[in-house]
Design an enzyme around this catalytic site. Structure first.
Site, PDB file in Angstrom:
ATOM      1  N   ASP A  52       0.828  -1.206   0.000  1.00  0.00           N
ATOM      2  CA  ASP A  52       0.000   0.000   0.000  1.00  0.00           C
ATOM      3  C   ASP A  52       0.868   1.263   0.000  1.00  0.00           C
ATOM      4  O   ASP A  52       2.037   1.244   0.383  1.00  0.00           O
ATOM      5  CB  ASP A  52      -0.920  -0.004   1.222  1.00  0.00           C
ATOM      6  CG  ASP A  52      -2.190   0.808   0.997  1.00  0.00           C
ATOM      7  OD1 ASP A  52      -2.334   1.420  -0.081  1.00  0.00           O
ATOM      8  OD2 ASP A  52      -3.054   0.827   1.901  1.00  0.00           O
ATOM      9  N   GLU A  77       3.248   6.571  -2.801  1.00  0.00           N
ATOM     10  CA  GLU A  77       3.141   7.731  -3.691  1.00  0.00           C
ATOM     11  C   GLU A  77       3.760   8.998  -3.101  1.00  0.00           C
ATOM     12  O   GLU A  77       3.767  10.039  -3.761  1.00  0.00           O
ATOM     13  CB  GLU A  77       1.668   8.021  -4.014  1.00  0.00           C
ATOM     14  CG  GLU A  77       0.896   6.857  -4.587  1.00  0.00           C
ATOM     15  CD  GLU A  77       0.149   6.046  -3.543  1.00  0.00           C
ATOM     16  OE1 GLU A  77      -0.629   5.151  -3.920  1.00  0.00           O
ATOM     17  OE2 GLU A  77       0.361   6.312  -2.332  1.00  0.00           O
ATOM     18  N   ASP A  99      -8.666   4.104  -3.692  1.00  0.00           N
ATOM     19  CA  ASP A  99      -9.792   4.331  -2.778  1.00  0.00           C
ATOM     20  C   ASP A  99     -10.973   4.962  -3.508  1.00  0.00           C
ATOM     21  O   ASP A  99     -11.225   6.173  -3.425  1.00  0.00           O
ATOM     22  CB  ASP A  99      -9.346   5.225  -1.619  1.00  0.00           C
ATOM     23  CG  ASP A  99      -8.224   4.592  -0.815  1.00  0.00           C
ATOM     24  OD1 ASP A  99      -8.040   3.370  -0.907  1.00  0.00           O
ATOM     25  OD2 ASP A  99      -7.517   5.325  -0.099  1.00  0.00           O
TER      26      ASP A  99
END
Length: 791
Positions: free
Chosen positions: A469, A472, A533
């Site tokens: 996860d 970025e 998301d």
């Protein structure tokens, strides 16, 4: 014009561009470098002419005309344009006013051309690129000829022309049709509106340089790719910023997985081989101009010739084909944010089996540590009494275990001090942390080794896959062990991160599988990635599909999304519709705000949920064979219609349907309480998988079925099925059923790949009497086949 007015104009323009790349207003705000190409304080160098060129080696020197922005005023209107300018350095004569710098053209394959240009001296030692599988070799099939005013190279798929003065590159297809060309001042002069020609900028602030590779666009040209972009699939008319960003949704312009690659409907594609920020202006500022504003101080550009399939194959030959994910990964992943305990995991597994809902993965998200979100790679001792036993028992039930983690460490994390003491985190210019969190520096081999040992420990417990996860937010102002700043390392961070986890997983378990959110060019080698998301809305569902299709047009074969959306509890009606799209995706995961488990929504919902999942499990031979085909050709499992139908104009216009592999077309139901929708079908006959109705190519109003999705099969396709099992572990691959979708009785074809031997084989079926027969057993008798028609 007086110097006072000129100075005032300059001041206003500087204020307008104060929001450029190096003035982020918010932490990790995407860097848009386009402002640096419209700044009166900077100096610009426009590609002018070839000083010399050796046709045999493809090398020479390109003269760059020094230029500045000047103001043009007419009838109370002002515009900016670049104009030639004299040198301003002292001592004069020490610096070239119009430098002649290295330029080269290389031929990588009959379809692939590499263009490189320097904007200054290069003292950085050339290192292997993490984005490329290997440094490409040279192809000798291109034939050279000298032409008046330039040079031409021809292959069987097209040609490249280099004009010497003014300098211009022209790319044509095999018939001689112009695909695209560089834009020079002569092209700019064809309009009153001033635009940027092919050039580079030298910033006044620090003398750093960046390239604007500017090419022509043609009437009706369409542009696709740039990674997982959630905006309209056709990027023509858009300005796309390629900067990895925690997008926090899918209905905005930010991108979790930007990829510096695109393809055009005119028959070419381009790969910008760099990790710097890029701003692609695809006709947004000026309709005929494709301005690729690349942060790098050197240009390294690959150009591909051909149809979409050819281009994707060539691009992934360079940057890598994906590994084949394990069979179990194509089953259902059951998750929520989050299961907090061993009891939670065992209960969900038991309920899935009790309710006869096929499933293969139980995912524990942020709550398996003692403190939620505080990743220390250790199961909470208060809530997981026997994690090893739990993982073992889940495996016995047919479930793999997936665990969440991230590469950021808050100060209260028990690993924080160790990370700092060992120098494993990204530092700032003073040697401190750029953020409050410690961000692992994957350009540091010591960091990779430390981190992989943490992951390895979990895999040795029996964990099957790690959720990779975030990734970025690598500090753009950070200093990295590679010796470079975040300007070069930020976008590369996801690729380093993906590779680090995939490598240790392969080494420990023998399987190449991750579940990642961020990516850059080359990340497709390490499947798989999911769509972030998504908003729990109809628009979120549709945007998610556009993102998946766009990523597939950027070299990624495998992709998933949070079925039902992530942000809020999913309304049952939306969840059902989203599920129809979710099971017809390469990988299927139910995840997001709780509840996500079907029994939480009542018996009727659970029955529909089961029916949809059972369909995917029965289709597993089709899914697996198509996946294998994708790994060999660089194709996406979810593909835009024009990938298979490039000669059909209508297929280039549709971005709310897709092909699931070669033979199945899917049109999700995007609106609340919608049971039908308008569907475009490419040429040929199509058979509704659920209703068995037959449709011809063109537009139709079509109903969804018991599974709320429109799903059709191409006429003449053979779709392999398998007997239903609750886990892929229990599937009987020795007994397969071939369902023939044919309206004519002519020969029908499909593909099969047995997990045991990993060999992709073609299937051919012909009608014989009232039934069908297999023309040749591609498995050599390993499989007992049942063949039937679709009715």
């Amino acid at each position: 014009m007086s110097s006072f007015i000129q100075k005032g104009i300059r001041t206003m323009l500087l204020l307008l561009v104060a929001q450029h790349a190096f003035a982020q207003r918010l932490l990790n705000e995407p860097i848009d470098i386009s402002g640096d190409f419209r700044d009166m304080s900077n100096t610009y160098f426009v590609a002018d002419s070839l000083a010399n060129f050796d046709p045999a080696s493809g090398t020479g020197r390109l003269v760059w005309q020094r230029s500045l922005y000047t103001v043009r005023h007419a009838f109370d209107n002002m515009m900016l344009g670049v104009s030639p300018a004299p040198p301003n350095e002292f001592p004069s004569g020490e610096y070239a006013p119009n430098p002649a710098l290295p330029f080269s053209i290389e031929f990588v394959s009959p379809r692939t051309v590499r263009i490189r240009a320097q904007t200054g001296p290069d003292f950085h030692p050339r290192e292997p690129s993490l984005m490329l599988v290997k440094e490409p070799s040279r192809d000798g099939s291109w034939l050279y000829s000298k032409i008046q005013g330039g040079h031409r190279y021809i292959s069987k798929f097209g040609s490249v022309t280099i004009l010497e003065h003014p300098w211009k590159l022209e790319f044509r297809d095999a018939s001689g049709r112009l695909l695209t060309s560089t834009r020079n001042p002569g092209d700019v002069a064809k309009s009153f509106y001033p635009t940027l020609p092919f050039s580079f900028v030298r910033r006044a602030t620090d003398y750093s340089r960046s390239v604007a590779a500017v090419f022509s666009l043609s009437p009706d040209e369409k542009i696709f790719g740039c990674g997982e972009s959630f905006t309209k699939l056709n990027k023509y008319g858009q300005k796309v910023v390629l900067w990895t960003d925690d997008a926090n949704g899918v209905e905005n312009t930010e991108i979790y997985k930007p990829i510096p690659f695109f393809l055009s409907s005119r028959g070419y594609g381009m790969f910008m081989h760099t990790s710097t920020p890029i701003t692609c202006d695809f006709g947004a500022t000026f309709g005929a101009s494709n301005a690729l504003m690349i942060g790098d101080e050197a240009l390294d550009l690959f150009v591909f010739l051909g149809e979409p399939k050819d281009i994707l194959d060539e691009y992934t030959n360079l940057t890598g084909k994906p590994a084949m994910p394990p069979l179990w990964s194509f089953g259902l992943w059951m998750s929520r944010i989050t299961y907090f305990s061993e009891a939670d995991g065992r209960r969900v597994a038991d309920q899935l089996r009790k309710n006869r809902i096929p499933s293969d993965v139980i995912h524990f998200d942020t709550g398996w540590f003692e403190t939620d979100w505080r990743c220390n790679y250790e199961f909470s001792p208060s809530r997981f009494k026997d994690p090893t036993g739990m993982i073992r028992d889940l495996r016995t039930q047919g479930f793999r275990t997936c665990l969440w983690q991230l590469p950021y460490f808050v100060p209260k994390n028990t690993l924080f001090n160790e990370i700092m003491e060992k120098g494993l985190a990204v530092r700032d210019a003073k040697g401190n942390l750029p953020y409050e969190d410690a961000v692992l520096d994957f350009s540091n081999p010591n960091t990779v080794n430390w981190y992989q040992k943490k992951i390895e420990g979990l895999l040795k417990l029996g964990v099957a896959v790690i959720k990779v996860d975030f990734g970025e937010a690598a500090p753009p102002n950070g200093l990295y062990a590679s010796g470079r700043t975040g300007f070069y390392e930020h976008n590369l961070y996801p690729l380093r991160y993906n590779k680090t986890v995939a490598d240790i997983t392969k080494q420990t378990t023998g399987e190449t599988i991750i579940w990642a959110r961020s990516a850059w060019a080359g990340s497709q080698r390490y499947p798989l990635h999911w769509g972030g998301d998504a908003e729990t809305t109809d628009m979120g569902m549709q945007a998610e599909l556009r993102g998946g299709l766009s990523l597939g047009l950027s070299g990624f074969s495998f992709w998933s999304h949070d079925v039902g959306g992530f942000v809020k509890k999913t309304p049952p009606e939306l969840y059902k519709r989203w599920l129809g799209m979710g099971v017809l995706t390469s990988h299927t995961r139910c995840h997001g705000q709780p509840p996500k488990e079907p029994w939480e929504y009542g018996q009727g919902f659970q029955d529909t949920f089961r029916m949809a999942i059972e369909m995917k499990y029965r289709l597993m031979p089709y899914v697996y064979a198509q996946a294998k085909h994708c790994t060999e050709k660089g194709l996406p499992m979810l593909r835009a219609l024009f990938v298979e139908y490039p000669n059909d104009p209508g297929s280039w216009l549709v971005d709310n349907e897709y092909l699931y592999g070669i033979d199945i077309l899917v049109a999700p139901l995007f609106e609340e309480n919608e049971t039908s929708r308008d569907v475009y079908l490419p040429p040929g006959q199509w058979i509704d998988y659920q209703s068995k109705k037959v449709y011809s190519g063109g537009w139709h109003r079509m109903e969804g079925g018991a599974i709320p999705v429109v799903m059709l099969v191409r006429d003449g396709a053979v779709i392999p099925h398998i007997g239903l099992a609750q886990s892929t572990n229990d599937m009987d691959w020795n007994n397969l059923e071939l369902v023939v979708f044919s309206t004519t009785g002519a020969e029908s074809k499909g593909k099969i790949c047995l997990p045991a031997d990993q060999q992709l084989q073609d299937i051919s079926v012909v009608k014989k009497g009232k039934g069908y027969t297999l023309t040749k057993d591609p498995t050599g008798g390993k499989v007992k086949w049942t063949v039937r028609g679709y009715r």
